[in-house]
Design a protein around this motif. Structure first.
Motif, PDB file in Angstrom:
ATOM      1  N   ARG A   3       0.880  -1.279  -0.107  1.00 32.07           N
ATOM      2  CA  ARG A   3      -0.010  -0.084   0.020  1.00 32.07           C
ATOM      3  C   ARG A   3       0.785   1.253  -0.018  1.00 32.07           C
ATOM      4  N   LYS A  19       0.638   5.372  -0.965  1.00 27.30           N
ATOM      5  CA  LYS A  19      -0.137   6.494  -1.280  1.00 27.30           C
ATOM      6  C   LYS A  19       0.494   7.585  -1.742  1.00 27.30           C
ATOM      7  N   VAL A  27       3.379   6.451  -9.627  1.00 26.74           N
ATOM      8  CA  VAL A  27       3.004   5.124 -10.287  1.00 26.74           C
ATOM      9  C   VAL A  27       4.436   4.354 -10.615  1.00 26.74           C
ATOM     10  N   PHE A  40       6.016   3.165  -7.353  1.00 25.64           N
ATOM     11  CA  PHE A  40       5.032   2.122  -6.955  1.00 25.64           C
ATOM     12  C   PHE A  40       5.132   0.739  -7.729  1.00 25.64           C
ATOM     13  N   THR A  41       5.191   0.924  -8.823  1.00 27.69           N
ATOM     14  CA  THR A  41       5.416  -0.300  -9.930  1.00 27.69           C
ATOM     15  C   THR A  41       6.727  -0.835  -9.406  1.00 27.69           C
ATOM     16  N   ASP A  62      -5.424  -0.655  -4.335  1.00 23.28           N
ATOM     17  CA  ASP A  62      -6.124   0.262  -5.134  1.00 23.28           C
ATOM     18  C   ASP A  62      -5.241   0.853  -6.082  1.00 23.28           C
ATOM     19  N   ASN A  63      -4.747  -0.056  -7.021  1.00 23.82           N
ATOM     20  CA  ASN A  63      -4.222   0.590  -8.252  1.00 23.82           C
ATOM     21  C   ASN A  63      -3.893  -0.543  -9.268  1.00 23.82           C
ATOM     22  N   SER A  97      -3.511  -0.427 -12.630  1.00 26.59           N
ATOM     23  CA  SER A  97      -2.079  -0.498 -13.355  1.00 26.59           C
ATOM     24  C   SER A  97      -0.939  -1.126 -12.709  1.00 26.59           C
ATOM     25  N   VAL A  98      -0.892  -0.737 -11.615  1.00 26.79           N
ATOM     26  CA  VAL A  98       0.591  -1.274 -10.749  1.00 26.79           C
ATOM     27  C   VAL A  98       0.163  -2.692 -10.715  1.00 26.79           C
ATOM     28  N   ILE A 134      -5.788  -7.582  -6.050  1.00 28.16           N
ATOM     29  CA  ILE A 134      -5.721  -6.112  -5.405  1.00 28.16           C
ATOM     30  C   ILE A 134      -6.859  -5.893  -4.532  1.00 28.16           C
ATOM     31  N   ASP A 189     -12.894   3.611  -3.232  1.00 29.77           N
ATOM     32  CA  ASP A 189     -12.257   3.358  -4.440  1.00 29.77           C
ATOM     33  C   ASP A 189     -12.905   2.853  -5.543  1.00 29.77           C
TER      34      ASP A 189
END
Length: 211
Positions: A41, A43, A47, A50-51, A72-73, A75-76, A85, A91
């Protein structure tokens, strides 16, 4: 309990929660102590960051055969090859995730008030996060503080696996499982611990005693 969901001790990890220590190292120690599912997680990362963090974690988790869940992503989650996920009720809805990511193996959904259990979105979730069981400094937008009675109440209304989160630690894990949760999710009790392996071990023992 859903055959797909077999976790008992679920780590919610972020760079921030690891307090300057390497996130992969802290997470691996936690797994050696008994964590069997990990949610990343983040925040405050871009991106791309995160990825990249998700991919680093997944490479290590794959060696231990532990699934990676992204918070909550979509794409990641897709870019990192994550197992699933987790989303909250503000969300992206679970039904939309199924459209955007048809291959999602595990979809978690946080329950913040009882009416959500009659919402059509529940059907798309593989497990439910009971959030938070006890109030916590890491979650400031609390709708309902469930307590043990809340877990027991939700348990009567659904047969989906329940993951209890919110100020979970060695002093309450046993009671929370006894109240009807299938799994305990922790952040600071492991990520912020001096010895993440030992802390995970103590928590895992409490869970196993309650089963």
């Amino acid at each position: 309990m859903d055959n797909k969901f077999l976790s008992r001790l679920y780590l919610v990890v972020s760079r921030e929660a690891c307090r300057g220590r390497d996130i992969v190292t802290v997470t691996e120690q936690a797994i050696m102590g008994g964590v069997d599912m990990v949610q990343l997680r983040e925040k405050n990362l871009s991106v791309q960051e995160f990825t990249e963090t998700a991919i680093q974690l997944k490479n290590m988790l794959d060696r231990h055969n532990v699934p990676l869940i992204i918070n909550d992503n979509v794409s990641v989650a897709k870019a990192s090859g994550a197992y699933g996920i987790h989303v909250g009720n503000s969300d992206i809805p679970p039904s939309q995730i199924k459209i955007q990511w048809a291959d999602c193996d595990m979809l978690g959904y946080s329950i913040e008030y009882l009416e959500q259990l009659t919402n059509a979105e529940i059907a798309f979730a593989d497990y439910l996060g009971v959030s938070p069981v006890f109030s916590t400094a890491t979650k400031t937008d609390t709708v309902t503080e469930w307590g043990l009675e809340g877990i027991t109440q939700i348990r009567k209304l659904t047969d989906k696996p329940l993951v209890a989160i919110g100020n979970m630690n060695e002093s309450n894990a046993f009671d929370v499982i006894k109240a009807g949760a299938d799994c305990i999710a922790v952040v600071s009790a492991i990520c912020g611990a001096k010895d993440p392996l030992k802390s995970a071990e103590v928590l895992r023992n409490q869970i196993e005693k309650a089963l």
